[in-house]
Design a protein around this motif. Structure first.
Motif, PDB file in Angstrom:
ATOM      1  N   GLU A   1      68.780  37.719  38.175  1.00 34.38           N
ATOM      2  CA  GLU A   1      69.723  38.767  37.819  1.00 34.38           C
ATOM      3  C   GLU A   1      70.448  39.280  39.051  1.00 34.38           C
ATOM      4  O   GLU A   1      69.844  39.456  40.110  1.00 34.38           O
TER       5      GLU A   1
ATOM      6  N   LYS B   1      68.744  38.739  24.614  1.00 35.98           N
ATOM      7  CA  LYS B   1      68.596  39.466  23.342  1.00 35.98           C
ATOM      8  C   LYS B   1      69.055  38.592  22.168  1.00 35.98           C
ATOM      9  O   LYS B   1      68.458  38.626  21.092  1.00 35.98           O
TER      10      LYS B   1
ATOM     11  N   ASP C   1      71.188  39.996  30.006  1.00 36.28           N
ATOM     12  CA  ASP C   1      70.445  40.714  28.964  1.00 36.28           C
ATOM     13  C   ASP C   1      70.985  40.362  27.582  1.00 36.28           C
ATOM     14  O   ASP C   1      70.211  40.205  26.625  1.00 36.28           O
TER      15      ASP C   1
END
Length: 569
Positions: free
Chosen positions: A266, A108, A104
């Motif tokens: 993930e 980002k 993540d």
């Protein structure tokens, strides 16, 4: 690196030829621009490490050690699935997994860079590749919910013993070492680099190299500086080399980059695989060699004695040769090289550049010296590309020219400091100033007369356009005042007026600004009971002035219908 790969591939049984073929296959299938030589070593076609490959001394990591495990030959695509029988996934699928919080953070950071530096074209897979090599994705994702590592990730102290020599720059704030610097966190920044490259990626107001969100965003900005376009192979290679100035490092990161591009997924935090091989393994296995003991081979009378190296002249002790001084070692001070006055209007690029010269004590110019330029002070001015630090190598004349400065919106004075990288000499300060935006011309965009009846409201609003030297003057401060007359510019106490947020009468407006097109539409005007001709004076920063005539008059009775006659008695 090839040896490490060979151990994993054949568990000690593979021959040199097999290892070479395996690396060649990996190079051909995964790393663009990467090939293998006859010995199975990877080479990159468009970049070679050199002192000029980095934009800062020692690179982001101080050229600290890194993990050398190579990606599996098996492609991670398509994404793995676990069957009903619980069949374990293949090695390629396991390696492709990235801990959720770490993944993540990479994504980002890519999103933020798309907005702040769209021309860089940073792929999050590059951050993942570097994160894998630097820390094994934060040691398999051992991070808290906010992305902070559960325990510090520190490289060895950079004390010059097998590594670079970087004495402490942060008082042990980040690495706990007050003698020497150490690379810190999941992206392995050294404190001296983090001091200017650090970012707040999780919005908590703190720039923490131990936080994967902060570190990933900082790494993205670090790779994107100097206007690099990472979709261009040469720029991509240069950016990676600036992170760690090593050909092996470049090849390894390119391999992981291509591997992650083919697919990843993930996995839960803390379940990632931690690499095993490190680039400094040979230093651990082979500490400083001991002096070779003297030969104990017995000699036999009549037989020739073992050959011995020639000795120095008796009575003259041998002296070890001193290493030749580097160009940086010879620098005595920095001198200005003809820098003109540094002034720019807010939002504009400075037309002049800073030129600094490195010289010896005797005044001789020194080339091939790194000079770091740092923007200091309360300002949002940066170098082109959005960074407040730039490092430039002096040319053959000893001169380093800083990149173009781009003024921000904060006005006032600040300083650009030039220092020699790797040399403790006094820095050279260059004063600079950002002035407010100005206009030299102001015109109405319409010639419609502005009229109103007593106690009424003006039907039209005044709109003006500002320009400076013929170009649009955007974001220029404007003041509007209802004045008594051309000869008396004091505020009028009667006639037309504006209303504030509370509906109260005001006749002077400040804090107005033109928009991106240089336009400004003033608020509505109202009239009291006074009739006549009045003036609205509009002025801008820079002195542009425009007087607008306002007319308040009773309604024209001739235009009204005649009243009906009264009925007769």
């Amino acid at each position: 690196m090839a040896a490490q790969f060979g151990r994993r591939l054949a568990k000690g049984a593979a021959t040199t030829a097999v290892a070479a073929a395996a690396v060649a296959a990996l190079s051909a299938s995964q790393a663009p621009g990467v090939t293998a030589d006859d010995h199975g070593r990877q080479t990159a076609s468009e970049a070679q490490p050199s002192p000029d490959a980095t934009a800062d001394d020692g690179a982001a990591t101080g050229n600290s050690p890194y993990y050398t495990d190579l990606p599996p030959l098996n492609s991670p695509s398509p994404s793995p699935t676990t069957g009903a029988t619980g069949t374990p996934v293949a090695q390629g699928a396991a390696e492709a997994g990235i801990p959720a919080t770490v993944l993540d953070a990479y994504k980002k950071a890519e999103t933020e860079l798309r907005s702040s530096k769209p021309g860089c074209n940073l792929p999050w897979q590059l951050l993942a590749a570097i994160g894998k090599v630097e820390s094994g994705q934060a040691r398999g994702g051992r991070v808290s919910a906010d992305g902070t590592t559960l325990s510090p990730i520190l490289g060895p102290q950079l004390d010059g013993n097998g590594f670079a020599l970087i004495k402490d720059t942060d008082g042990g704030k980040y690495d706990g070492n007050s003698s020497y610097d150490q690379a810190v966190g999941p992206m392995q920044f050294i404190p001296s680099t983090w001091a200017w490259a650090g970012r707040d990626g999780n919005g908590d107001g703190v720039k923490d190299p131990n936080n994967v969100y902060d570190a990933a965003l900082a790494a993205g900005h670090y790779l994107c500086r100097n206007n690099l376009d990472l979709s261009v192979p040469a720029d991509l290679n240069r950016a990676i080399l600036s992170y760690n100035n090593s050909q092996d490092y470049l090849n390894l990161v390119l391999s992981w980059l291509e591997y992650y591009r083919k697919g990843t997924h993930e996995i839960p935090d803390g379940t990632g695989k931690v690499p095993s091989g490190r680039s400094d393994d040979h230093q651990k296995a082979n500490p400083k060699p001991s002096p070779t003991p003297p030969s104990k081979t017995p000699t036999t009378p009549g037989s020739p004695s073992p050959s011995t190296p020639p000795s120095s002249t008796p009575g003259t002790p041998s002296t070890p040769s001193s290493p030749s001084p580097t160009p940086t070692d010879t620098v005595d001070h920095l001198a200005d090289a003809g820098t003109a006055k540094l002034t720019a209007m807010a939002g504009d690029a400075f037309t002049k550049k800073i030129s600094t010269k490195a010289v010896t004590k005797a005044g001789k110019a020194v080339g091939k010296v790194r000079v770091r330029f740092t923007v200091v002070g309360d300002t949002d001015t940066t170098f082109t590309g959005g960074e407040s630090v730039a490092t430039v190598v002096t040319n053959s004349s000893g001169v380093a020219v800083a990149p173009t400065l781009q003024a921000g919106e904060t006005t006032g004075d600040f300083t650009v400091r030039a220092t020699v990288v790797g040399r403790a000499v006094t820095g050279l300060d260059y004063p600079a100033t950002v002035t407010e935006r100005v206009a030299d011309s102001l015109v109405r965009t319409s010639d419609t007369a502005l009229t109103c009846t007593p106690g009424g409201e003006f039907a039209d609003q005044a709109e003006v356009k500002a320009s400076y030297k013929g170009a649009v003057a955007d974001k220029v401060a404007v003041t509007a005042t209802l004045i008594k007359s051309v000869l008396d510019p004091t505020e009028n106490d009667k006639g037309p007026y504006f209303k504030d947020a509370d509906g109260k009468t005001v006749r002077t407006l400040t804090g107005l600004k033109t928009d991106a097109k240089g336009l400004l539409t003033l608020p509505k005007l109202y009239a009291d009971d006074n009739t006549g001709t009045f003036l609205l004076r509009i002025t801008t920063a820079g002195g542009a002035t425009l007087d607008v005539q306002l007319t308040v008059a009773a309604a024209d009775s001739s235009a009204s219908p005649s009243p009906s006659p009264s009925p007769s008695a």
